[in-house]
Write a protein that holds these residues in place. Structure first.
Motif, PDB file in Angstrom:
ATOM      1  N   THR A 194      38.873  45.772  45.976  1.00  0.00           N
ATOM      2  CA  THR A 194      37.750  45.848  45.038  1.00  0.00           C
ATOM      3  C   THR A 194      38.266  46.008  43.611  1.00  0.00           C
ATOM      4  OG1 THR A 194      36.264  46.773  46.707  1.00  0.00           O
ATOM      5  CG2 THR A 194      35.688  47.168  44.406  1.00  0.00           C
ATOM      6  N   ARG A 195      39.208  46.909  43.419  1.00  0.00           N
ATOM      7  CA  ARG A 195      39.779  47.097  42.072  1.00  0.00           C
ATOM      8  C   ARG A 195      40.594  45.874  41.651  1.00  0.00           C
ATOM      9  NH1 ARG A 195      39.181  51.956  39.817  1.00  0.00           N
ATOM     10  NH2 ARG A 195      38.429  53.652  41.149  1.00  0.00           N
ATOM     11  N   ARG A 196      41.312  45.307  42.603  1.00  0.00           N
ATOM     12  CA  ARG A 196      42.087  44.101  42.265  1.00  0.00           C
ATOM     13  C   ARG A 196      41.159  42.980  41.824  1.00  0.00           C
ATOM     14  NH1 ARG A 196      45.969  41.718  46.818  1.00  0.00           N
ATOM     15  NH2 ARG A 196      47.389  43.339  46.060  1.00  0.00           N
ATOM     16  N   ALA A 197      40.032  42.811  42.515  1.00  0.00           N
ATOM     17  CA  ALA A 197      39.081  41.767  42.141  1.00  0.00           C
ATOM     18  C   ALA A 197      38.523  42.019  40.749  1.00  0.00           C
ATOM     19  CB  ALA A 197      37.945  41.705  43.166  1.00  0.00           C
ATOM     20  N   ALA A 198      38.201  43.286  40.444  1.00  0.00           N
ATOM     21  CA  ALA A 198      37.678  43.603  39.113  1.00  0.00           C
ATOM     22  C   ALA A 198      38.695  43.237  38.035  1.00  0.00           C
ATOM     23  CB  ALA A 198      37.316  45.083  39.037  1.00  0.00           C
ATOM     24  N   ALA A 199      39.958  43.465  38.326  1.00  0.00           N
ATOM     25  CA  ALA A 199      41.003  43.100  37.363  1.00  0.00           C
ATOM     26  C   ALA A 199      41.072  41.585  37.187  1.00  0.00           C
ATOM     27  CB  ALA A 199      42.350  43.650  37.819  1.00  0.00           C
ATOM     28  N   LEU A 200      41.060  40.849  38.290  1.00  0.00           N
ATOM     29  CA  LEU A 200      41.173  39.392  38.222  1.00  0.00           C
ATOM     30  C   LEU A 200      39.968  38.762  37.523  1.00  0.00           C
ATOM     31  CD1 LEU A 200      42.521  38.649  41.814  1.00  0.00           C
ATOM     32  CD2 LEU A 200      43.783  38.409  39.672  1.00  0.00           C
ATOM     33  N   LEU A 201      38.822  39.394  37.625  1.00  0.00           N
ATOM     34  CA  LEU A 201      37.595  38.827  37.062  1.00  0.00           C
ATOM     35  C   LEU A 201      37.366  39.229  35.610  1.00  0.00           C
ATOM     36  CD1 LEU A 201      35.302  39.400  40.173  1.00  0.00           C
ATOM     37  CD2 LEU A 201      36.107  37.191  39.305  1.00  0.00           C
ATOM     38  N   GLY A 202      38.335  39.918  35.023  1.00  0.00           N
ATOM     39  CA  GLY A 202      38.217  40.286  33.614  1.00  0.00           C
ATOM     40  C   GLY A 202      37.374  41.511  33.368  1.00  0.00           C
ATOM     41  N   LEU A 203      36.917  42.171  34.422  1.00  0.00           N
ATOM     42  CA  LEU A 203      36.127  43.389  34.259  1.00  0.00           C
ATOM     43  C   LEU A 203      37.025  44.591  34.026  1.00  0.00           C
ATOM     44  CD1 LEU A 203      33.611  42.833  37.211  1.00  0.00           C
ATOM     45  CD2 LEU A 203      33.264  42.277  34.796  1.00  0.00           C
ATOM     46  N   GLY A 204      38.234  44.519  34.579  1.00  0.00           N
ATOM     47  CA  GLY A 204      39.178  45.628  34.479  1.00  0.00           C
ATOM     48  C   GLY A 204      39.014  46.603  35.629  1.00  0.00           C
ATOM     49  N   GLU A 205      40.125  47.120  36.116  1.00  0.00           N
ATOM     50  CA  GLU A 205      40.049  48.088  37.212  1.00  0.00           C
ATOM     51  C   GLU A 205      39.247  49.321  36.828  1.00  0.00           C
ATOM     52  OE1 GLU A 205      43.429  49.075  39.530  1.00  0.00           O
ATOM     53  OE2 GLU A 205      44.396  47.131  39.248  1.00  0.00           O
ATOM     54  N   ASP A 206      39.302  49.694  35.553  1.00  0.00           N
ATOM     55  CA  ASP A 206      38.563  50.883  35.115  1.00  0.00           C
ATOM     56  C   ASP A 206      37.058  50.689  35.170  1.00  0.00           C
ATOM     57  OD1 ASP A 206      40.908  52.191  34.711  1.00  0.00           O
ATOM     58  OD2 ASP A 206      40.967  51.914  32.539  1.00  0.00           O
ATOM     59  N   ALA A 207      36.600  49.454  35.377  1.00  0.00           N
ATOM     60  CA  ALA A 207      35.157  49.219  35.518  1.00  0.00           C
ATOM     61  C   ALA A 207      34.635  49.715  36.854  1.00  0.00           C
ATOM     62  CB  ALA A 207      34.845  47.734  35.368  1.00  0.00           C
ATOM     63  N   VAL A 208      35.530  49.969  37.807  1.00  0.00           N
ATOM     64  CA  VAL A 208      35.115  50.400  39.144  1.00  0.00           C
ATOM     65  C   VAL A 208      34.906  51.907  39.147  1.00  0.00           C
ATOM     66  CG1 VAL A 208      35.689  50.451  41.594  1.00  0.00           C
ATOM     67  CG2 VAL A 208      36.369  48.488  40.193  1.00  0.00           C
ATOM     68  N   VAL A 209      33.706  52.323  39.487  1.00  0.00           N
ATOM     69  CA  VAL A 209      33.354  53.737  39.579  1.00  0.00           C
ATOM     70  C   VAL A 209      33.537  54.184  41.019  1.00  0.00           C
ATOM     71  CG1 VAL A 209      31.516  55.441  39.305  1.00  0.00           C
ATOM     72  CG2 VAL A 209      31.703  53.525  37.695  1.00  0.00           C
ATOM     73  N   ALA A 210      34.383  55.184  41.247  1.00  0.00           N
ATOM     74  CA  ALA A 210      34.634  55.696  42.596  1.00  0.00           C
ATOM     75  C   ALA A 210      33.556  56.696  42.966  1.00  0.00           C
ATOM     76  CB  ALA A 210      36.006  56.348  42.664  1.00  0.00           C
ATOM     77  N   VAL A 211      32.779  56.369  43.982  1.00  0.00           N
ATOM     78  CA  VAL A 211      31.679  57.226  44.433  1.00  0.00           C
ATOM     79  C   VAL A 211      32.214  58.172  45.504  1.00  0.00           C
ATOM     80  CG1 VAL A 211      29.375  57.263  45.462  1.00  0.00           C
ATOM     81  CG2 VAL A 211      30.039  55.390  43.931  1.00  0.00           C
ATOM     82  N   PRO A 212      31.889  59.463  45.429  1.00  0.00           N
ATOM     83  CA  PRO A 212      32.399  60.420  46.413  1.00  0.00           C
ATOM     84  C   PRO A 212      32.014  60.061  47.849  1.00  0.00           C
ATOM     85  CG  PRO A 212      31.461  61.574  44.527  1.00  0.00           C
ATOM     86  CD  PRO A 212      31.119  60.113  44.366  1.00  0.00           C
ATOM     87  N   VAL A 213      32.830  60.549  48.783  1.00  0.00           N
ATOM     88  CA  VAL A 213      32.614  60.320  50.214  1.00  0.00           C
ATOM     89  C   VAL A 213      32.472  61.658  50.921  1.00  0.00           C
ATOM     90  CG1 VAL A 213      33.862  58.131  50.253  1.00  0.00           C
ATOM     91  CG2 VAL A 213      35.114  60.262  50.643  1.00  0.00           C
ATOM     92  N   ASP A 214      31.914  61.615  52.130  1.00  0.00           N
ATOM     93  CA  ASP A 214      31.840  62.833  52.937  1.00  0.00           C
ATOM     94  C   ASP A 214      33.111  62.977  53.761  1.00  0.00           C
ATOM     95  OD1 ASP A 214      31.606  61.089  55.104  1.00  0.00           O
ATOM     96  OD2 ASP A 214      29.452  61.400  55.354  1.00  0.00           O
TER      97      ASP A 214
END
Length: 495
Positions: A194-214
């Motif tokens: 998911t982060r790799r795709a964001a980087a490749l698509l020009g969004l940047g890895e930092d565009a990915v917000v990590a949502v907490p898990v249980d």
């Protein structure tokens, strides 16, 4: 013409292949006999030196020599003690079907290179779309796996959501300058692609917000809704929500229906990464775990995981074919408009690739041979094995279970007398098993805060069993757990 110059196709192709196949089959058996276990009992350096020696000393017969070397030096997912990764033992019928594709070598970038394969892929995708719960407006393509499928899902999300907001065709003009920052939401346990795709698509890895898990590594739907609300409140643009149906470590399945609601509320594309968990759709017992998957705008499935296909056998599906628009391409030498108007279909506009193998064929053969019910029995058998092994861990005095298996994988660890040594011992015992050729066990780390203590450790390292061989027996699993415990004791008592 020498043997090496013969072709695999045409009227004489089968005759040319027949003696070569016998050589390959004999060499596969020889290599497996020499290995005599799930992995060769060699360190990486020792194996490299041995393969170099084989290559330098052989006087010919390279097909047999190198095939035997490959078989000897492989981690064999058909061995019941090879249980680390989403690395399935393929069904023999699927491998045989794959041979036919290799011999004929159709390429799905144009109809005139793959007439029958084009029909078969189109039919298979319609069948898989129905399995997901999509209607007749769905579309899709065969991919190299979840990484490519996840990239496609986020690419279509970017083009549609940002295009709708800006009034521009993003695939032509690129990302809009200025304006709200695009954001993608995925759980802390989502696949790294998911982060790799964001980087490749020009969004940047930092565009990915990590949502907490249980504790079971499922996305917290309430935290997702809050993250979307806060992001929109900051003036950002929620582009996509990536929900996972089957995390690589535990098989955890995010609450898909609960994820769909806030995604729709904020106009975000919902992509479900079901590369692993999509296999649950084959099982009457497990299919309810994927409730809500039909609400997704796109879905990724990998039949080379819980589908027993040789790689690659990835599938990407969209709920509405029109959302594929930004990927459509016209190449006059492959899919001229007048050919399509005359009834010659093209699949070029559905894929990121041009030359593309007919990977749908082996899946189609397998589905026709076993049916959903037959494949479902294999899924249930692996699920039963995972539950048995987890119970064995729970009952063992030196092993600790992290959580009950959802699908066919679970995490556990060897319990050290000194908690400070837990991570080092568990990591080392896995390498000991590899070095001795005894077993192939996975290794991962829990997210911070889920290991009993905050921060980096100790106690984050976990061992992983991923059970994808339906022919494994309970006695095999007993033997595997004994081997893990013995390796742990040896490491703990060592220097």
């Amino acid at each position: 013409m020498t043997e090496g110059e013969a072709l695999s196709g045409g009227v004489g192709g089968a005759g040319a292949l027949e003696p070569l196949l016998r050589t390959v089959l004999d060499a596969l058996a020889e290599g497996a006999r020499r290995r005599a276990g799930p992995i060769p009992a060699r360190t990486p350096g020792e194996l490299a030196a041995e393969l170099d020696r084989v290559a330098s000393e052989s006087a010919g017969g390279w097909l047999g020599v190198l095939t035997a070397a490959l078989a000897y030096g492989s981690a064999d997912p058909a061995d019941p003690l090879c249980a680390a990764h989403l690395h399935c033992p393929p069904l023999a019928v699927a491998v045989a079907a794959d041979l036919a594709v290799s011999a004929l070598n159709p390429s799905l970038d144009s109809w005139d290179q793959a007439p029958a394969a084009t029909v078969l892929e189109t039919s298979l995708l319609a069948e898989l779309a129905r399995l997901v719960g999509y209607g007749t407006s769905a579309a899709g393509v065969l991919t190299s796996g979840g990484t490519e499928s996840n990239l496609m899902g986020l690419m279509l999300a970017r083009d549609l959501v940002l295009g709708r907001a800006s009034g521009e065709r993003i695939e032509l003009s690129g990302l809009p300058g200025g304006g709200p920052r695009p954001r993608v939401f995925a759980s802390e346990a989502a696949h790294f692609s998911t982060r790799r795709a964001a980087a490749l698509l020009g969004l940047g890895e930092d565009a990915v917000v990590a949502v907490p898990v249980d504790r079971e590594l499922r996305m917290d739907a309430g935290a997702l809704a809050a993250a979307l609300r806060e992001s929109a409140g900051r003036g950002e643009r929620p582009v996509a929500v990536v929900a996972t149906a089957g995390t690589t470590d535990t098989g955890a399945i995010d609450p898909l229906r609960e994820c769909a609601e806030p995604a729709a509320e904020y106009g975000a594309w919902l992509h479900v990464d079901a590369a692993y968990g999509g296999g649950a759709l084959l099982s009457d017992r497990l299919a309810p775990l994927l409730d809500g998957i039909a609400l997704a705008d796109s879905v990724s499935l990998d039949w080379h995981k819980l589908g027993w296909q040789p790689a690659a056998a990835g599938v990407f599906l969209v709920r509405r074919a029109e959302t594929y628009a930004s990927l459509a391409r016209r190449a006059v030498y492959l899919n001229p408009a007048d050919d399509e108007e005359a009834g010659y279909p093209s699949l070029l506009g559905y894929s990121l690739r041009t030359t593309r193998r007919a990977d749908a064929f082996k899946i189609a053969v397998t589905l026709r041979t076993l049916g959903r019910a037959g494949l479902g029995r294999l899924v249930d058998a692996c699920h039963d094995l995972a539950r048995y092994a987890a119970a064995g861990v729970r009952a063992h005095p030196r092993l600790e279970l992290h959580a009950e298996p959802v699908l066919t994988a679970f995490l556990f660890r060897y319990a050290t007398a000194d908690p400070a040594r837990s991570d080092a011992v568990n990591a080392a015992l896995r390498r000991r098993l590899l070095r001795e050729g005894t077993a192939v066990v996975g290794r991962t780390e829990l997210p911070e805060g889920l290991a009993g203590e905050p921060g980096a450790g100790p106690g984050r390292v976990r061992l992983k069993l991923t059970l994808l061989n339906p022919h494994t027996t309970t006695s095999d699993l007993d033997r595997l757990l004994r081997a893990v415990a013995a390796a742990g004791e040896a490491e703990e008592s060592g220097p």
